[in-house]
Design a protein around this motif. Structure first.
Motif, PDB file in Angstrom:
ATOM      1  N   ASP A  36       0.818  -0.807  -0.521  1.00 39.85           N
ATOM      2  CA  ASP A  36      -0.074  -0.664   0.126  1.00 39.85           C
ATOM      3  C   ASP A  36      -0.060   0.924  -0.103  1.00 39.85           C
ATOM      4  N   GLU A  37       2.060   1.031   0.217  1.00 35.67           N
ATOM      5  CA  GLU A  37       2.812   2.462   0.223  1.00 35.67           C
ATOM      6  C   GLU A  37       3.360   2.736  -1.273  1.00 35.67           C
ATOM      7  N   LYS A  38       3.026   2.212  -2.588  1.00 37.73           N
ATOM      8  CA  LYS A  38       3.356   2.282  -3.680  1.00 37.73           C
ATOM      9  C   LYS A  38       1.913   2.830  -4.747  1.00 37.73           C
ATOM     10  N   PRO A  39       2.801   4.217  -5.178  1.00 39.23           N
ATOM     11  CA  PRO A  39       1.461   5.059  -5.341  1.00 39.23           C
ATOM     12  C   PRO A  39       0.925   4.527  -6.953  1.00 39.23           C
ATOM     13  N   LEU A  40      -0.338   5.097  -6.550  1.00 38.32           N
ATOM     14  CA  LEU A  40      -0.817   4.480  -7.394  1.00 38.32           C
ATOM     15  C   LEU A  40      -0.946   4.413  -9.739  1.00 38.32           C
ATOM     16  N   ASN A  41      -0.208   5.727 -10.119  1.00 31.58           N
ATOM     17  CA  ASN A  41       0.029   5.256 -10.483  1.00 31.58           C
ATOM     18  C   ASN A  41       1.588   4.822 -11.272  1.00 31.58           C
ATOM     19  N   GLU A  42       2.074   3.929 -10.066  1.00 32.95           N
ATOM     20  CA  GLU A  42       3.488   3.652 -10.911  1.00 32.95           C
ATOM     21  C   GLU A  42       3.288   1.665 -10.766  1.00 32.95           C
ATOM     22  N   VAL A  43       1.703   2.117 -10.187  1.00 38.00           N
ATOM     23  CA  VAL A  43       1.694  -0.100  -9.833  1.00 38.00           C
ATOM     24  C   VAL A  43       1.993  -0.602 -11.545  1.00 38.00           C
ATOM     25  N   THR A  44       2.494  -1.916 -11.063  1.00 37.22           N
ATOM     26  CA  THR A  44       2.997  -2.193 -12.431  1.00 37.22           C
ATOM     27  C   THR A  44       2.094  -3.997 -12.356  1.00 37.22           C
ATOM     28  N   PHE A  45       2.165  -5.395 -12.863  1.00 35.24           N
ATOM     29  CA  PHE A  45       1.955  -6.329 -12.952  1.00 35.24           C
ATOM     30  C   PHE A  45       2.787  -7.432 -13.835  1.00 35.24           C
ATOM     31  N   ASN A  46       3.037  -8.231 -13.773  1.00 32.19           N
ATOM     32  CA  ASN A  46       2.508  -9.747 -14.499  1.00 32.19           C
ATOM     33  C   ASN A  46       1.312  -9.840 -15.424  1.00 32.19           C
ATOM     34  N   LYS A  47       1.948  -8.993 -16.789  1.00 26.50           N
ATOM     35  CA  LYS A  47       0.621  -9.728 -17.488  1.00 26.50           C
ATOM     36  C   LYS A  47      -0.596 -10.595 -18.111  1.00 26.50           C
ATOM     37  N   THR A  48       0.942 -11.304 -18.430  1.00 26.83           N
ATOM     38  CA  THR A  48       0.890 -13.130 -18.891  1.00 26.83           C
ATOM     39  C   THR A  48       0.207 -14.203 -17.860  1.00 26.83           C
TER      40      THR A  48
END
Length: 258
Positions: free
Chosen positions: A131-143
């Motif tokens: 929850d410390e990560k800014p919402l506009n910097e969220v990334t994830f593994n799409k596959t």
């Protein structure tokens, strides 16, 4: 249909949908056991597991979209996550819901119990600094996100649960998505999933329309109220509530199966 029966079904729908809006889980994790056990405990005719899954599938469709509408502002909806996981879970849920007609009553309950147990275990895994990560910097593994969503879709389509109660721990633990973004985005993905699930249940004649209509009305009122409550609660509190609900449901289902 008596007034007391209508009130009972409405309260079940209201409670489940409030939890849905607050925790981003679609609400079937609560409504499934409530519909399965409460009417018979109060002296009404019991619903079968197939009827419960059909009613839940239709009602979750409305509860999830009402919750998404309440979260539409604030940057909580991750559109990329919705596209990748939403498309995959839609395909999986249609396959699961269509195939569920070939399962026995105990088979539907066992699938539900397995999903709930997996979700409960995942919710108790420590979630560090998400929850410390800014919402506009969220990334994830799409596959990985798409594969997991497809698997969840198949299982949730069988029980008419839309998969929100499994999506939330996957997004928190595996994909490392912040809590409030997880809640809002999972509601949107749950809505997409419930389209496939509802279609499959309707085609195979597994929906009892009268209780489904009552619960839809309850969901349209309760889900936005739950979303409003969820915005004001601490994220650790939200995670703890969800973990306890999923664990309690998993224990109850397995006690009955065994």
């Amino acid at each position: 249909m008596t007034i007391s029966w209508v009130i009972t079904i409405f309260i079940i729908g209201f409670v489940g949908s409030f939890v849905s809006g607050m925790l981003g889980i679609g609400g079937a994790i609560i409504k499934y056991p409530m519909l399965l056990y409460i009417p018979s405990l109060l002296g009404f005719t019991a619903f079968t597991a197939h009827e419960v899954s059909g009613i839940s599938a239709v009602e979750v469709l409305f509860a999830s979209i009402a919750g998404v509408w309440a979260y539409r502002k604030g940057g909580y909806l991750n559109k990329s996550l919705i596209i990748y996981m939403g498309g995959a879970i839609l395909a999986g849920s249609f396959v699961g819901s269509f195939g569920s007609q070939y399962l026995s009553e105990s088979g539907v309950n066992i699938v539900y119990g397995i999903l709930a147990l997996i979700a409960a275990i995942m919710m108790f895994i420590p979630k560090k600094q998400i929850d410390e990560k800014p919402l506009n910097e969220v990334t994830f593994n799409k596959t990985l996100a798409a594969i997991l969503a497809f698997i969840v879709g198949i299982g949730s389509g069988i029980v008419g649960a839309a998969g929100g109660f499994l999506l939330v721990p996957i997004m928190l633990v595996v994909l490392k998505i912040p809590t409030r973004m997880t809640i809002a985005t999972s509601l949107a993905i749950t809505f997409i999933s419930s389209v496939g699930g509802t279609t499959g249940k309707l085609i195979t004649g597994q929906v009892d329309y009268y209780p489904a209509a009552i619960m839809i009305v309850a969901s349209l009122i309760a889900a936005p109220l739950g979303a409003k409550a969820g915005k004001s609660l601490n994220t650790k509190v939200l995670q703890s509530i969800l973990a306890v609900l999923i664990l309690a449901t998993a224990l109850k289902i397995w006690m009955d199966i065994l």
